[in-house]
Design an enzyme around this catalytic site. Structure first.
Site, PDB file in Angstrom:
ATOM      1  N   LYS B  95       0.875  -1.170   0.000  1.00 50.42           N
ATOM      2  CA  LYS B  95       0.000   0.000   0.000  1.00 50.42           C
ATOM      3  C   LYS B  95       0.913   1.221   0.000  1.00 50.42           C
ATOM      4  CE  LYS B  95      -3.010   2.739   2.929  1.00 50.42           C
ATOM      5  NZ  LYS B  95      -3.903   2.830   4.092  1.00 50.42           N
ATOM      6  N   GLY B 156      -8.166   9.144   9.309  1.00 49.50           N
ATOM      7  CA  GLY B 156      -8.466   9.299  10.725  1.00 49.50           C
ATOM      8  C   GLY B 156      -9.562  10.294  11.055  1.00 49.50           C
ATOM      9  N   ALA B 183      -9.541   5.140   3.701  1.00 50.04           N
ATOM     10  CA  ALA B 183      -9.361   6.236   4.664  1.00 50.04           C
ATOM     11  C   ALA B 183     -10.563   7.172   4.734  1.00 50.04           C
ATOM     12  CB  ALA B 183      -8.122   7.067   4.347  1.00 50.04           C
ATOM     13  N   GLY B 184     -10.775   7.678   5.923  1.00 48.50           N
ATOM     14  CA  GLY B 184     -11.797   8.704   6.144  1.00 48.50           C
ATOM     15  C   GLY B 184     -13.153   8.174   6.548  1.00 48.50           C
ATOM     16  N   ASN B 205      -9.533   1.622   9.345  1.00 45.32           N
ATOM     17  CA  ASN B 205      -8.807   1.220  10.552  1.00 45.32           C
ATOM     18  C   ASN B 205      -9.371   1.931  11.776  1.00 45.32           C
ATOM     19  OD1 ASN B 205      -5.242   0.759  11.274  1.00 45.32           O
ATOM     20  ND2 ASN B 205      -6.959   0.672  12.647  1.00 45.32           N
ATOM     21  N   THR B 206      -9.230   3.268  11.794  1.00 46.89           N
ATOM     22  CA  THR B 206      -9.591   4.031  12.991  1.00 46.89           C
ATOM     23  C   THR B 206     -11.046   3.821  13.387  1.00 46.89           C
ATOM     24  OG1 THR B 206      -8.014   5.695  12.212  1.00 46.89           O
ATOM     25  CG2 THR B 206      -9.439   6.321  14.033  1.00 46.89           C
TER      26      THR B 206
END
Lengths: 65, 256
Positions: B95, B156, B183-184, B205-206
């Site tokens: 990645k 994040g 992401a986001g 992830n977050t």
């Protein structure tokens, strides 16, 4: 001689990257290495000479997103 | 089934391994997510043995690993990190992140294309973390990338799909390229929306790791991804402005 290991000055007795890893007690671990910002494969460590002031990076598998 | 570089993957949810409250919670979150791909990184160890412990943990997850070049701000740094990751994790998947802006963690388009070209030439299977920019997407494909991972919003933030028009345009422009919203994302509904738009997968992830109950949130995302994908495949009705009765008027009793 004095080298930088992961940004910290260290004193080691070694002529190659493989010897430096052994002197640091990091040989045999699952780590990857770079010398002066260039990747050095595990198979090339024994034939990679190091010199005073060299910058060695030792990284391991870690969490990531 | 979705495929990346010829490898079929059962789940359309890709999950990160960072920021969990404990290794046990991480493992439970992965189990309930059904994710087939986990992102990982290469880092200096803060204490001896950390890397070995984590390595043992992720191998037990039974998922395919996608190492990242997170935190790299130049093509050179990202390429060196990718080479180290390939050796550490025994995979040519990477990645690719080349960050260009400190506050938004927005990719550096020039550095990204430069690093992608070098890595593709070295046989890496590059998953570039990119924006929804169409021209950048074309350049990454020219460089040899066979997957694109546009951001939903900055890493994040949990803001969801910040540029729906851009993401729709990207999907429409590259109908045959596997596209992953990376992401986001903060909520399952946002993942479902990305999937309804026709995205092939989402990576987050977050949103899971920082939920009050990460394992439950992981399952929530898994179901949302499946729901959104089914919604896309089923073909949604066209919206309209005026009401249209769903119950037939014919046969209604005259009671006035």
């Amino acid at each position: 001689m004095k080298i930088m290991v992961n940004g910290t000055p260290r004193e080691v007795t070694a002529t190659t990257l493989a010897e430096a890893l052994a002197a640091l007690g990091r040989d045999g671990e699952t780590v990857a290495t770079a010398l002066n910002e260039e990747f050095v494969p595990v198979g090339a460590r024994a034939a990679t000479p190091i010199a005073p002031g060299d910058r060695i990076e030792i990284v391991a598998p870690r969490q990531g997103g | 089934m979705v495929s990346f570089y010829g490898t079929p993957v059962a789940s359309r949810l890709m999950l990160g391994t960072a920021q969990y409250p404990s290794p046990k919670v991480l493992s439970e979150a992965f189990r309930r997510s059904g994710a087939g791909i986990a992102t990982v990184s290469v880092r200096r160890e803060a204490a001896a043995g950390e890397g070995a412990d984590f390595w043992a943990l992720v191998r037990k997850l039974g998922v395919r690993l996608l190492p990242n070049t997170a935190g790299c701000h130049s093509a050179r740094e990202a390429v060196t990190t990718a080479r180290m990751a390939r050796e550490l994790f025994s995979t040519d998947w990477i990645k690719l992140e080349v960050i260009g802006h400190a506050d938004t963690l927005q990719p550096d388009p020039w550095g990204l294309v430069e690093a992608a070209a070098i890595l593709c030439a070295e046989g890496f299977k590059v998953f570039p973390y990119t924006t929804e920019d169409l021209v950048l997407a074309e350049r990454l494909l020219d460089a040899g990338c066979e997957v694109l991972m546009p951001w939903g919003a900055p890493i994040g933030t949990g803001l969801g799909l910040a540029n729906r028009y851009g993401l729709r345009a990207l999907r429409a422009q590259f109908p045959d390229v596997p596209l992953v919203v990376d992401a986001g994302l903060g909520r399952p509904s946002q993942a479902a929306e990305a999937m309804e738009m026709g995205y092939d997968a989402v990576l987050l992830n977050t949103a899971v790791a920082k939920a009050d109950d990460p394992a439950a949130m992981a399952e929530g995302f898994a179901r949302a991804v499946e729901a959104g994908r089914l919604g896309f495949e089923a073909g949604a009705m066209e919206p309209r402005d005026m009401a249209a009765p769903s119950t037939p008027l014919i046969g209604k009793a005259f009671l006035a």
